[in-house]
Design a protein around this motif. Sequence first.
Motif, mmCIF file in Angstrom:
data_model
loop_
_atom_site.group_PDB
_atom_site.id
_atom_site.type_symbol
_atom_site.label_atom_id
_atom_site.label_comp_id
_atom_site.label_asym_id
_atom_site.label_seq_id
_atom_site.Cartn_x
_atom_site.Cartn_y
_atom_site.Cartn_z
ATOM 1 N N ALA A 24 0.763 -1.212 0.301
ATOM 2 C CA ALA A 24 0.059 -0.147 0.328
ATOM 3 C C ALA A 24 0.649 1.678 -0.475
ATOM 4 C CB ALA A 24 -0.793 0.032 1.284
ATOM 5 N N LEU A 25 0.265 2.361 -0.628
ATOM 6 C CA LEU A 25 0.997 3.405 -0.674
ATOM 7 C C LEU A 25 0.293 4.374 0.230
ATOM 8 C CD1 LEU A 25 2.223 1.782 -3.677
ATOM 9 C CD2 LEU A 25 2.148 4.570 -4.029
ATOM 10 N N LEU A 26 0.828 4.974 1.390
ATOM 11 C CA LEU A 26 -0.061 6.183 1.544
ATOM 12 C C LEU A 26 0.074 7.618 1.450
ATOM 13 C CD1 LEU A 26 0.291 4.085 4.491
ATOM 14 C CD2 LEU A 26 -0.729 3.467 3.458
ATOM 15 N N SER A 27 -0.052 8.422 2.348
ATOM 16 C CA SER A 27 0.029 9.594 2.029
ATOM 17 C C SER A 27 0.469 10.360 2.603
ATOM 18 C CB SER A 27 -1.478 10.569 1.471
ATOM 19 O OG SER A 27 -2.673 10.560 2.720
ATOM 20 N N GLY A 28 0.607 9.513 4.115
ATOM 21 C CA GLY A 28 1.036 10.391 5.417
ATOM 22 C C GLY A 28 1.801 8.677 6.305
ATOM 23 N N PRO A 29 2.041 9.688 7.009
ATOM 24 C CA PRO A 29 2.688 8.445 8.308
ATOM 25 C C PRO A 29 1.613 6.767 8.704
ATOM 26 C CG PRO A 29 2.198 10.467 9.702
ATOM 27 C CD PRO A 29 2.418 10.599 8.050
ATOM 28 N N ILE A 30 1.781 6.178 9.358
ATOM 29 C CA ILE A 30 0.923 5.062 9.657
ATOM 30 C C ILE A 30 0.701 5.644 11.511
ATOM 31 C CG2 ILE A 30 2.398 3.402 8.425
ATOM 32 C CD1 ILE A 30 3.508 2.338 10.570
ATOM 33 N N ASN A 31 0.885 6.908 12.316
ATOM 34 C CA ASN A 31 1.229 6.313 13.585
ATOM 35 C C ASN A 31 -0.103 8.432 13.401
ATOM 36 O OD1 ASN A 31 3.019 8.599 12.187
ATOM 37 N ND2 ASN A 31 4.214 8.131 14.501
ATOM 38 N N ARG A 46 -1.638 5.333 -14.666
ATOM 39 C CA ARG A 46 -0.729 4.899 -15.520
ATOM 40 C C ARG A 46 -0.014 3.731 -15.770
ATOM 41 N NH1 ARG A 46 -0.498 10.581 -14.867
ATOM 42 N NH2 ARG A 46 0.610 11.150 -13.314
ATOM 43 N N VAL A 47 0.205 3.903 -14.231
ATOM 44 C CA VAL A 47 1.609 2.406 -14.433
ATOM 45 C C VAL A 47 0.706 0.889 -14.280
ATOM 46 C CG1 VAL A 47 2.481 1.516 -12.487
ATOM 47 C CG2 VAL A 47 2.508 3.466 -12.686
ATOM 48 N N ALA A 48 -0.653 0.529 -14.201
ATOM 49 C CA ALA A 48 -1.225 0.091 -14.235
ATOM 50 C C ALA A 48 -0.958 -0.759 -15.790
ATOM 51 C CB ALA A 48 -2.784 -0.198 -13.804
ATOM 52 N N ASP A 63 6.699 11.319 -6.148
ATOM 53 C CA ASP A 63 6.991 9.568 -5.459
ATOM 54 C C ASP A 63 5.665 8.800 -5.979
ATOM 55 O OD1 ASP A 63 9.496 10.952 -5.086
ATOM 56 O OD2 ASP A 63 8.687 10.863 -3.551
ATOM 57 N N MET A 64 4.622 9.061 -6.944
ATOM 58 C CA MET A 64 3.610 7.424 -6.772
ATOM 59 C C MET A 64 4.164 6.717 -8.087
ATOM 60 S SD MET A 64 -0.195 9.811 -5.859
ATOM 61 C CE MET A 64 -0.047 10.942 -4.422
ATOM 62 N N GLU A 65 4.013 7.445 -9.299
ATOM 63 C CA GLU A 65 4.451 6.081 -9.862
ATOM 64 C C GLU A 65 5.391 5.431 -10.031
ATOM 65 O OE1 GLU A 65 4.211 7.735 -14.274
ATOM 66 O OE2 GLU A 65 3.227 8.999 -13.393
ATOM 67 N N PHE A 105 -2.171 -1.152 -2.775
ATOM 68 C CA PHE A 105 -3.258 -0.430 -3.172
ATOM 69 C C PHE A 105 -2.714 1.170 -2.942
ATOM 70 C CE2 PHE A 105 -5.042 -3.985 -0.860
ATOM 71 C CZ PHE A 105 -6.549 -4.108 -1.185
ATOM 72 N N GLY A 106 -3.496 2.038 -3.525
ATOM 73 C CA GLY A 106 -2.871 3.489 -3.563
ATOM 74 C C GLY A 106 -4.361 4.081 -2.232
ATOM 75 N N HIS A 107 -3.895 4.333 -1.549
ATOM 76 C CA HIS A 107 -4.131 4.816 -0.360
ATOM 77 C C HIS A 107 -4.459 6.490 -0.011
ATOM 78 C CE1 HIS A 107 -6.820 4.097 3.392
ATOM 79 N NE2 HIS A 107 -6.204 5.387 4.277
ATOM 80 N N GLY A 108 -6.100 6.896 -1.423
ATOM 81 C CA GLY A 108 -6.645 7.784 -1.575
ATOM 82 C C GLY A 108 -6.653 8.643 -2.861
ATOM 83 N N PHE A 109 -7.786 8.959 -2.835
ATOM 84 C CA PHE A 109 -8.342 9.336 -4.503
ATOM 85 C C PHE A 109 -6.404 10.712 -4.711
ATOM 86 C CE2 PHE A 109 -9.694 13.044 -7.310
ATOM 87 C CZ PHE A 109 -10.570 12.890 -7.650
ATOM 88 N N GLN A 110 -5.887 10.757 -4.062
ATOM 89 C CA GLN A 110 -5.086 11.294 -4.720
ATOM 90 C C GLN A 110 -3.706 11.215 -5.606
ATOM 91 O OE1 GLN A 110 -5.390 11.224 -1.473
ATOM 92 N NE2 GLN A 110 -3.635 11.347 -0.398
#
Length: 343
Positions: free
Chosen positions: A49-56, A118-120, A89-91, A106-111
Amino acid sequence: MKRRVMSLVAVLLMLGILAGCAGTGAPAAEEPPAVPEASPSEEPLKVAALLSGPINDMGWNASAYEGLLALEAEFGCEINYAESVEQSDMEETFRAFALQGYDVIFGHGFQFGDAATRVAEEFPETDFVVISSDISNGTNLGSANTVTEDQGFIAGALAALTSESGVVGGIGGVDIPPIRGPILGFMAGAEYVNPDIEVIAVLTGSNDDVAKAKETAVTMIENGADVIFANANQAGLGSIEACKEAGVWAVGSNQDQNPIAPETVFQSVIKSTPKLFTYVVEQIINGTYEARFHGLGVREGAIYLSDWHGYDAQLPEVKAEIEKIIEGLKDGSVTYDVSKYNL
């Protein structure tokens, strides 16, 4: 010579008799049954999973981590994640996980939608799933989301039921559907309970600027708000801090946020990201998954209240009323329209 031969024959006859006698007392040993060759065990599904922020952050990104842990516990998946992924850095991050052989990313967020799209195309054997979006390509890119307006509606109803001043506040972060939706729902839920209530709603434009969210909450409190709901990922922690310092109520979002400020967060409206993760991966494992949008709401148990942490005794009428509203959302007797609200 003859005596030796006769003796040898006698010995052989005696051995034959003894063997026969032994055979009558116990069945002859059977050959062990053939053991089938063990089939090679299936490799565990690899999920990242790709996250936009920290897990904490005790909010949005922490809920994604919970989703990954649920996949590990329920299905034995091998899990991994990248936190605080910048748009630039998402791609590259999607591509890196795909090259490492991850089956589901998973991309965790609309953004994350554009990068995943593209990568799919480059990795047709990998399933890409974007949370809080409705995109799909029909082959290996799908999405899953909760009915975010329901979350906000319940939070708004809670705020209106609890408020003594008749003024409540809703704070969102970046202006994207999964943030805007809950705040619009908040406005609808508050007015459903009290048509005369004053709702102050603001999108700060940031999901990680804690100071800005706190400053926004302070301004709301100065303008009479005595209950505030923040749906702004990590930035939402600033709103809770402002409520704690001012001694007003806060409604948590996405996770049970009571542990952050036990005397302030009397209830949280949980948006179950683990439910989205397990729903999708279970279908992939079963071979029934379709690369399309999957929406889960109150009816599916993807949105629900946290534990009351004893506040049900302090606020029994609030508890009773909000439970009626939730049942109404489930059976369709409670409806609302967010299209008439603006931010």
